[in-house]
Scaffold this motif. Sequence first.
Motif, PDB file in Angstrom:
ATOM      1  N   UNK A  53      29.229  47.187  24.374  1.00  0.00           N
ATOM      2  CA  UNK A  53      30.395  47.482  25.321  1.00  0.00           C
ATOM      3  C   UNK A  53      30.573  46.148  26.174  1.00  0.00           C
ATOM      4  N   UNK A  54      29.479  45.582  26.897  1.00  0.00           N
ATOM      5  CA  UNK A  54      29.718  44.575  27.749  1.00  0.00           C
ATOM      6  C   UNK A  54      30.300  43.247  26.778  1.00  0.00           C
ATOM      7  N   UNK A  55      29.853  43.115  25.620  1.00  0.00           N
ATOM      8  CA  UNK A  55      30.563  41.987  24.820  1.00  0.00           C
ATOM      9  C   UNK A  55      31.899  42.016  24.857  1.00  0.00           C
ATOM     10  N   UNK A  56      32.527  43.362  24.577  1.00  0.00           N
ATOM     11  CA  UNK A  56      33.997  43.353  24.380  1.00  0.00           C
ATOM     12  C   UNK A  56      34.518  43.353  25.625  1.00  0.00           C
ATOM     13  N   UNK A  57      33.730  43.940  26.606  1.00  0.00           N
ATOM     14  CA  UNK A  57      34.378  43.872  28.128  1.00  0.00           C
ATOM     15  C   UNK A  57      34.931  42.283  28.386  1.00  0.00           C
ATOM     16  N   UNK A  58      33.799  41.566  27.965  1.00  0.00           N
ATOM     17  CA  UNK A  58      34.209  40.145  28.327  1.00  0.00           C
ATOM     18  C   UNK A  58      35.564  39.663  27.735  1.00  0.00           C
ATOM     19  N   UNK A  59      35.993  40.251  26.627  1.00  0.00           N
ATOM     20  CA  UNK A  59      37.324  39.860  26.031  1.00  0.00           C
ATOM     21  C   UNK A  59      38.516  40.523  26.720  1.00  0.00           C
ATOM     22  N   UNK A  60      38.403  41.656  27.542  1.00  0.00           N
ATOM     23  CA  UNK A  60      39.276  42.355  28.213  1.00  0.00           C
ATOM     24  C   UNK A  60      39.407  41.697  29.574  1.00  0.00           C
ATOM     25  N   UNK A  61      38.537  41.124  30.045  1.00  0.00           N
ATOM     26  CA  UNK A  61      38.810  40.635  31.400  1.00  0.00           C
ATOM     27  C   UNK A  61      39.982  39.699  31.500  1.00  0.00           C
ATOM     28  N   UNK A  62      40.025  38.573  30.742  1.00  0.00           N
ATOM     29  CA  UNK A  62      40.980  37.862  30.561  1.00  0.00           C
ATOM     30  C   UNK A  62      42.334  38.390  30.087  1.00  0.00           C
ATOM     31  N   UNK A  63      42.349  39.421  29.315  1.00  0.00           N
ATOM     32  CA  UNK A  63      43.599  40.106  28.610  1.00  0.00           C
ATOM     33  C   UNK A  63      44.233  40.800  29.750  1.00  0.00           C
ATOM     34  N   UNK A  64      43.441  41.619  30.463  1.00  0.00           N
ATOM     35  CA  UNK A  64      44.011  42.430  31.731  1.00  0.00           C
ATOM     36  C   UNK A  64      44.557  41.447  32.741  1.00  0.00           C
ATOM     37  N   UNK A  65      43.950  40.497  32.994  1.00  0.00           N
ATOM     38  CA  UNK A  65      44.246  39.350  33.940  1.00  0.00           C
ATOM     39  C   UNK A  65      45.615  38.623  33.735  1.00  0.00           C
ATOM     40  N   UNK A  66      45.685  38.389  32.409  1.00  0.00           N
ATOM     41  CA  UNK A  66      46.992  37.825  31.960  1.00  0.00           C
ATOM     42  C   UNK A  66      48.125  38.839  32.085  1.00  0.00           C
ATOM     43  N   UNK A  67      47.821  40.111  31.667  1.00  0.00           N
ATOM     44  CA  UNK A  67      49.200  40.970  31.989  1.00  0.00           C
ATOM     45  C   UNK A  67      49.597  40.908  33.521  1.00  0.00           C
ATOM     46  N   UNK A  68      48.410  41.210  34.434  1.00  0.00           N
ATOM     47  CA  UNK A  68      48.624  41.277  35.767  1.00  0.00           C
ATOM     48  C   UNK A  68      49.533  40.065  36.382  1.00  0.00           C
ATOM     49  N   UNK A  69      48.891  38.901  36.002  1.00  0.00           N
ATOM     50  CA  UNK A  69      49.566  37.673  36.730  1.00  0.00           C
ATOM     51  C   UNK A  69      51.134  37.335  36.186  1.00  0.00           C
ATOM     52  N   UNK A  70      51.297  37.966  35.129  1.00  0.00           N
ATOM     53  CA  UNK A  70      52.689  37.956  34.605  1.00  0.00           C
ATOM     54  C   UNK A  70      53.522  38.916  35.399  1.00  0.00           C
ATOM     55  N   UNK A  71      52.967  39.842  35.451  1.00  0.00           N
ATOM     56  CA  UNK A  71      53.904  40.859  36.159  1.00  0.00           C
ATOM     57  C   UNK A  71      54.055  40.441  37.769  1.00  0.00           C
ATOM     58  N   UNK A  72      52.933  39.796  38.433  1.00  0.00           N
ATOM     59  CA  UNK A  72      53.032  39.407  39.901  1.00  0.00           C
ATOM     60  C   UNK A  72      53.797  38.010  39.695  1.00  0.00           C
ATOM     61  N   UNK A  73      54.182  37.440  38.735  1.00  0.00           N
ATOM     62  CA  UNK A  73      55.087  36.317  38.635  1.00  0.00           C
ATOM     63  C   UNK A  73      56.510  36.725  38.649  1.00  0.00           C
TER      64      UNK A  73
END
Length: 274
Positions: A129-149
């Motif tokens: 689970x932690x291995x895939x969680x590493x994938x999802x941190x940047x993915x969630x961050x990417x969505x957030x910063x674009x909406x923040x923009x």
Amino acid sequence: MLDTIITYLESIDPILAAFYASLFTWILTALGAALVFPFKNMNRTLLDGALGFTGGVMVAASFWSLLAPGIEMSPGEGFVKVIPAAIGFGSGALFIFALDKVLPHLHINHDMSEREGIDAPWRRTTLLVLAITLHNIPEGLAVGVLFGGVAAGMPGASIGAAVALAIGIGIQNFPEGLAVSMPLRRHGVSPFKSWWYGQLSAAVEPIAAVVGAVAVTFFTPVLPYALAFAAGAMIFVVIEEVVPETQLESNTDIATLGFVLGFIVMMTLDVGLG
């Protein structure tokens, strides 16, 4: 349908919109993980093709949705204009590199002897689970910063582009959920627990999305850096884990074609909606 969704997201707070979009990506992870209920095993060729698709989406999103807009909204000309993207991209890669060295985790289809990070007496389930969680941190961050923009009114950031990114990440999250749950199912874990841990790997995405959106909303100058940061983090994950995973068996051609298809899909979504 998409026009209705975009119109609705334009009418609400961008931070809330980022949260809703990341919930969508989480739901698709849960749907992919749910395939353990009808199936106990998955064809390795299909899995490698799906992981290749995941890599293609992530690479395309890194450029079309993150790096290109980040460079566009950076001040200055020539080499000065690309400095924020270069700094952010390198920082994002180094951030995931540091997490990869510290956070205990186990890559898909690897033995416990090959676990990475600091030593910890954790079970195989937790490490996967932690291995895939590493994938999802940047993915969630990417969505957030674009909406923040979008909230900050920055040029190059639009609700359409943010929705396209969320759709692309959601699509590639489907096989990621399965990639966690299916190995657990094969090792005798019950279908419900396999599904639970599979979907749990994406629970970090809404958190990362909200953090990213809030950060760039209140600190607008960091947006070009934040977009490139998310891109660098995703590229590191693709090169360090996703691509090597698809090369372990004899399915390299299928994985490569999956990568190309994923890139095309994400590029089309971004250009079409953005």
